[in-house]
Design a protein around this motif. Structure first.
Motif, mmCIF file in Angstrom:
data_model
loop_
_atom_site.group_PDB
_atom_site.id
_atom_site.type_symbol
_atom_site.label_atom_id
_atom_site.label_comp_id
_atom_site.label_asym_id
_atom_site.label_seq_id
_atom_site.Cartn_x
_atom_site.Cartn_y
_atom_site.Cartn_z
ATOM 1 N N CYS B 86 -8.394 7.221 -45.967
ATOM 2 C CA CYS B 86 -8.607 7.579 -44.566
ATOM 3 C C CYS B 86 -9.693 8.646 -44.413
ATOM 4 O O CYS B 86 -10.539 8.550 -43.531
ATOM 5 C CB CYS B 86 -7.309 8.087 -43.936
ATOM 6 S SG CYS B 86 -6.039 6.824 -43.892
ATOM 7 N N LEU B 87 -9.666 9.660 -45.288
ATOM 8 C CA LEU B 87 -10.661 10.727 -45.184
ATOM 9 C C LEU B 87 -12.067 10.203 -45.487
ATOM 10 O O LEU B 87 -13.042 10.638 -44.880
ATOM 11 C CB LEU B 87 -10.334 11.868 -46.163
ATOM 12 C CG LEU B 87 -9.206 12.814 -45.781
ATOM 13 C CD1 LEU B 87 -9.066 13.902 -46.842
ATOM 14 C CD2 LEU B 87 -9.472 13.441 -44.417
ATOM 15 N N ALA B 88 -12.162 9.269 -46.413
ATOM 16 C CA ALA B 88 -13.479 8.804 -46.828
ATOM 17 C C ALA B 88 -14.107 7.886 -45.788
ATOM 18 O O ALA B 88 -15.329 7.845 -45.652
ATOM 19 C CB ALA B 88 -13.379 8.082 -48.173
ATOM 20 N N PRO B 90 -14.580 7.601 -42.360
ATOM 21 C CA PRO B 90 -15.611 8.013 -41.401
ATOM 22 C C PRO B 90 -16.920 8.409 -42.082
ATOM 23 O O PRO B 90 -18.001 8.083 -41.589
ATOM 24 C CB PRO B 90 -14.987 9.230 -40.703
ATOM 25 C CG PRO B 90 -13.530 9.080 -40.907
ATOM 26 C CD PRO B 90 -13.365 8.414 -42.231
ATOM 27 N N ALA B 91 -16.821 9.087 -43.228
ATOM 28 C CA ALA B 91 -18.025 9.489 -43.953
ATOM 29 C C ALA B 91 -18.793 8.262 -44.430
ATOM 30 O O ALA B 91 -20.014 8.165 -44.251
ATOM 31 C CB ALA B 91 -17.647 10.379 -45.138
ATOM 32 N N LEU B 111 -23.399 13.043 -54.034
ATOM 33 C CA LEU B 111 -21.973 12.778 -54.245
ATOM 34 C C LEU B 111 -21.655 12.532 -55.712
ATOM 35 O O LEU B 111 -20.507 12.629 -56.136
ATOM 36 C CB LEU B 111 -21.532 11.564 -53.420
ATOM 37 C CG LEU B 111 -21.377 11.787 -51.920
ATOM 38 C CD1 LEU B 111 -21.151 10.470 -51.210
ATOM 39 C CD2 LEU B 111 -20.219 12.739 -51.645
ATOM 40 N N ILE B 113 -22.987 14.292 -58.174
ATOM 41 C CA ILE B 113 -23.007 15.581 -58.893
ATOM 42 C C ILE B 113 -21.613 16.065 -59.319
ATOM 43 O O ILE B 113 -21.424 16.453 -60.468
ATOM 44 C CB ILE B 113 -23.742 16.654 -58.042
ATOM 45 C CG1 ILE B 113 -25.238 16.331 -58.047
ATOM 46 C CG2 ILE B 113 -23.496 18.051 -58.585
ATOM 47 C CD1 ILE B 113 -26.076 17.332 -57.297
ATOM 48 N N PRO B 114 -20.611 16.020 -58.421
ATOM 49 C CA PRO B 114 -19.298 16.535 -58.838
ATOM 50 C C PRO B 114 -18.723 15.881 -60.099
ATOM 51 O O PRO B 114 -17.986 16.524 -60.839
ATOM 52 C CB PRO B 114 -18.397 16.236 -57.639
ATOM 53 C CG PRO B 114 -19.284 16.000 -56.506
ATOM 54 C CD PRO B 114 -20.614 15.619 -57.009
ATOM 55 N N PHE B 115 -19.076 14.603 -60.353
ATOM 56 C CA PHE B 115 -18.542 13.951 -61.551
ATOM 57 C C PHE B 115 -18.980 14.655 -62.827
ATOM 58 O O PHE B 115 -18.377 14.491 -63.866
ATOM 59 C CB PHE B 115 -18.992 12.491 -61.621
ATOM 60 C CG PHE B 115 -18.410 11.646 -60.553
ATOM 61 C CD1 PHE B 115 -17.058 11.360 -60.547
ATOM 62 C CD2 PHE B 115 -19.195 11.159 -59.535
ATOM 63 C CE1 PHE B 115 -16.509 10.598 -59.540
ATOM 64 C CE2 PHE B 115 -18.659 10.393 -58.524
ATOM 65 C CZ PHE B 115 -17.309 10.112 -58.523
ATOM 66 N N VAL B 159 -4.937 18.479 -52.719
ATOM 67 C CA VAL B 159 -6.293 19.045 -52.724
ATOM 68 C C VAL B 159 -6.949 18.768 -54.071
ATOM 69 O O VAL B 159 -8.111 18.353 -54.151
ATOM 70 C CB VAL B 159 -6.254 20.569 -52.437
ATOM 71 C CG1 VAL B 159 -7.603 21.202 -52.736
ATOM 72 C CG2 VAL B 159 -5.878 20.823 -50.989
ATOM 73 N N MET B 162 -7.906 15.112 -54.328
ATOM 74 C CA MET B 162 -9.086 14.815 -53.511
ATOM 75 C C MET B 162 -10.366 15.286 -54.206
ATOM 76 O O MET B 162 -11.400 14.635 -54.136
ATOM 77 C CB MET B 162 -8.984 15.492 -52.134
ATOM 78 C CG MET B 162 -7.966 14.882 -51.200
ATOM 79 S SD MET B 162 -8.128 13.118 -51.027
ATOM 80 C CE MET B 162 -6.650 12.574 -51.860
ATOM 81 N N THR B 163 -10.261 16.448 -54.886
ATOM 82 C CA THR B 163 -11.410 16.946 -55.631
ATOM 83 C C THR B 163 -11.864 15.911 -56.655
ATOM 84 O O THR B 163 -13.042 15.679 -56.873
ATOM 85 C CB THR B 163 -11.024 18.241 -56.372
ATOM 86 O OG1 THR B 163 -10.371 19.089 -55.456
ATOM 87 C CG2 THR B 163 -12.224 18.926 -56.956
ATOM 88 N N LEU B 166 -12.222 11.936 -54.080
ATOM 89 C CA LEU B 166 -12.896 11.705 -52.801
ATOM 90 C C LEU B 166 -14.361 11.257 -52.946
ATOM 91 O O LEU B 166 -14.763 10.282 -52.304
ATOM 92 C CB LEU B 166 -12.786 12.945 -51.901
ATOM 93 C CG LEU B 166 -13.121 12.713 -50.427
ATOM 94 C CD1 LEU B 166 -12.227 11.649 -49.818
ATOM 95 C CD2 LEU B 166 -12.990 14.001 -49.626
ATOM 96 N N PRO B 167 -15.162 11.938 -53.786
ATOM 97 C CA PRO B 167 -16.564 11.483 -53.901
ATOM 98 C C PRO B 167 -16.671 10.019 -54.324
ATOM 99 O O PRO B 167 -17.449 9.263 -53.738
ATOM 100 C CB PRO B 167 -17.140 12.403 -54.985
ATOM 101 C CG PRO B 167 -16.245 13.580 -55.027
ATOM 102 C CD PRO B 167 -14.892 13.107 -54.633
ATOM 103 N N PHE B 217 -9.061 2.533 -57.565
ATOM 104 C CA PHE B 217 -9.580 3.558 -58.472
ATOM 105 C C PHE B 217 -8.962 4.916 -58.153
ATOM 106 O O PHE B 217 -8.636 5.690 -59.059
ATOM 107 C CB PHE B 217 -11.103 3.633 -58.403
ATOM 108 C CG PHE B 217 -11.759 2.775 -59.440
ATOM 109 C CD1 PHE B 217 -11.806 3.177 -60.761
ATOM 110 C CD2 PHE B 217 -12.294 1.543 -59.105
ATOM 111 C CE1 PHE B 217 -12.388 2.378 -61.723
ATOM 112 C CE2 PHE B 217 -12.872 0.730 -60.060
ATOM 113 C CZ PHE B 217 -12.920 1.156 -61.373
#
Lengths: 267, 286
Positions: B86-88, B90-91, B111, B113-115, B159, B162-163, B166-167, B217
């Motif tokens: 759901c959070l992803a 709209p983005a 997006l 980069i965090p990986f 949280v 999601m970290t 989410l990306p 995933f």
């Protein structure tokens, strides 16, 4: 239309929030790595290099860094080789059981790391390979090879599949066609795959923690500090790892992007 | 082509195929198969002996703490999947339809980069941000709210999840939404469908496969993650991955840990197959 504009603004704002969420922890850790207070609270204390000095003077961190570098370098070579074999086979050949072959090669990322960690720990101790630097290299190669395959396969996609047969027909042996046609064409992808797999290996902690024995890597050290108390050293090591990985990723991306368009010219 | 040439070519192709097969069998299939076998081994006097007994399975299945962990992990991973999806959305919707291809490429690159930043360090950062005297409570304190307890709660665990996820979910959703046939959307608009109707009845059904793959995933990653539930969720009760670690590291009970791991794999397979079936079922258009 006014509604369209409103929606556009809403979506940009939303995207901003998503990025805030994704980058907040990264930025926080960089900021607190220079903060003098032991307990990370707001308002910040003064600027300091102290945490970097602590890790610089810690022989355990140096040992771990050495292990990490050896593992990352070996993994990147091995994983890229395996990935290249898979990508080239998928690109050029049809054969019975090709689907099973690809499933076998690409499945590892869908298995949770903790399960692979346990399985490899047990298997390595069974075949007498446990607790060595090589155990981490082997485990990381299994994890990284699918990514290498994806990057190299993407590059081969841009090559005319008849190019190799043409070289064969003109009298080149299979090996020299490989050496003078395929490998040069795939080279940018090979290099960026090496950077990418190096970055993945440099960051991986779960499997490394299980199979490494006494040869700790940097992420394993972070995990062990994390299990103790709040310690701003983590931020300093984390920032160091972050800078290393990001450099590798950007390098990979640049090499891939710079060499990929206009594919014919650098074949 | 003479047959000797054909044969040589076959051997040549085989030389490129074999290393992968040998490597994967030796170091990927081997460990997993051995782990399944190990779940039937016995531990005698702190030493593992090869056997074929159901003891570990009976023991684990008879323990309440195993089932507590199992259902908690299922619940948390499902929550994580729903929240991330759901959070992803709209983005991903914005990225797929409201920006140019070039901007999209750059944002997707950001997006990624965090990986490549340590998930452990990011988790530690959340620990600092969400703590009782942390950044969030400090800011809330200024406007007279809080402090709220966010660590050692399910919120903290989420949280963390999601970290991690989410990306990836945003990227996968963006790709699947960007591939939706634009003519289809225009046709629906020309026929007078409202914005919401277009999203619900045209875009989501067309992008269903990609959206579900993203969700799968997310589920796999959350289900297998021990960092978020341990450091941000307080680990009471432990999730299955934490159970594996505890049983392996302190208990030296590798066979029992193997039981937990096999149960995780079976669960994930059921989830993945159900999801794929759902993704390719045809009953999307009304």
């Amino acid at each position: 239309m006014r509604a369209d504009k409103l929606i556009r603004w809403f979506l940009w704002g939303y995207l901003g929030l998503v990025f805030l969420f994704i980058f907040a922890p990264i930025v926080t850790s960089i900021i607190f790595s220079f903060n003098s207070d032991r307990f990370p609270t707001i308002p910040l204390g003064s600027f300091t290099w102290k945490w970097y000095q602590t890790i610089y003077n810690d022989p355990d961190v140096w040992d771990a860094a050495k292990t990490s570098v050896i593992v990352a370098l070996s993994t990147s070579c091995l994983a890229t080789f395996i990935g290249f074999c898979t990508a080239y086979t998928d690109f050029r050949y049809q054969f019975k059981g090709k689907n099973s072959y690809l499933v076998l090669a690409l499945l590892p990322p869908t298995i949770p790391l903790i399960i692979l960690a346990l399985a490899m720990l047990a298997w390595f101790s069974k075949i007498g390979l446990s607790g060595q630097v090589w155990s981490i290299v082997i485990a990381h190669t299994v994890l990284c090879a699918p990514f290498a395959m994806a990057v190299i396969r993407l590059r081969l996609q841009q090559m005319d599949p008849d190019l190799e047969s043409a070289a064969w027909n003109l009298g080149a042996s299979e090996w020299s066609a490989m050496r003078y046609v395929i490998v040069p064409f795939a080279m940018p992808a090979i290099v960026s795959s090496m950077c990418l797999t190096m970055a993945v290996s440099f960051d991986e902690f779960a499997v490394a923690w299980f199979v490494s024995g006494l040869n700790k890597t940097i992420p394993v050290i972070i995990l062990e500090i994390l299990q103790g108390n709040i310690d701003p050293q983590i931020n300093a090591i984390g920032t160091f790892v972050f800078v290393t990985s990001i450099t590798l990723v950007i390098l990979a991306q640049l090499i891939f992007m710079l060499r990929t368009p206009g594919s014919a010219s650098n074949a | 082509m003479p047959s000797s040439d054909k044969k040589r070519l076959d051997y040549y192709a085989l030389t490129w195929r074999l290393p992968v097969i040998v490597w994967q069998v030796l170091f990927f299939v081997g460990p997993l198969v051995f782990m399944i076998a190990m779940s039937f081994f016995l531990v005698k006097n702190y030493r593992m002996t090869e056997a074929f007994e159901m003891k570990n399975w009976v023991k684990m299945f008879g323990k309440d703490y195993f089932w507590d962990s199992y259902f908690l992990t299922l619940l948390l991973a499902s929550m994580s999947t729903i929240v991330a999806t759901c959070l992803a959305f709209p983005a991903a919707y914005g990225l797929a339809f409201k920006v140019s291809g070039n901007v999209r490429r750059w944002i997707v690159f950001l997006l990624i980069i965090p990986f490549f930043t340590s998930y452990l360090v990011r988790t530690f950062s959340w620990y600092v941000i969400l703590a009782e005297s942390g950044v969030v409570n400090n800011i809330l304190g200024v406007i007279g709210l809080g402090p709220y307890t966010m660590l050692n709660t399910r919120f903290g665990t989420l949280v963390g999840y999601m970290t991690l996820t989410l990306p990836l979910v945003v990227i996968l959703q963006t790709f699947s939404l960007a591939n939706v046939d634009k003519n289809l959307i225009e046709a629906a608009q020309n026929l007078g469908a409202s914005r919401v109707k277009v999203i619900l009845q045209v875009i989501i059904p067309s992008a269903k496969v990609g959206l579900i793959i993203g969700a799968v995933f997310c589920f796999i990653l959350s289900f297998g993650d021990f960092v978020a539930p341990y450091y941000l969720g307080g680990s009471k009760p432990p999730t299955l991955p934490i159970l594996i670690i505890d049983t392996t590291k302190s208990g030296q009970q590798w066979p029992r840990a193997a039981v937990v791991a096999v149960m995780m794999m079976v669960t994930l397979m059921i989830v993945a197959f159900t999801a794929i079936k759902l993704a390719y079922s045809r009953k999307a258009y009304r």
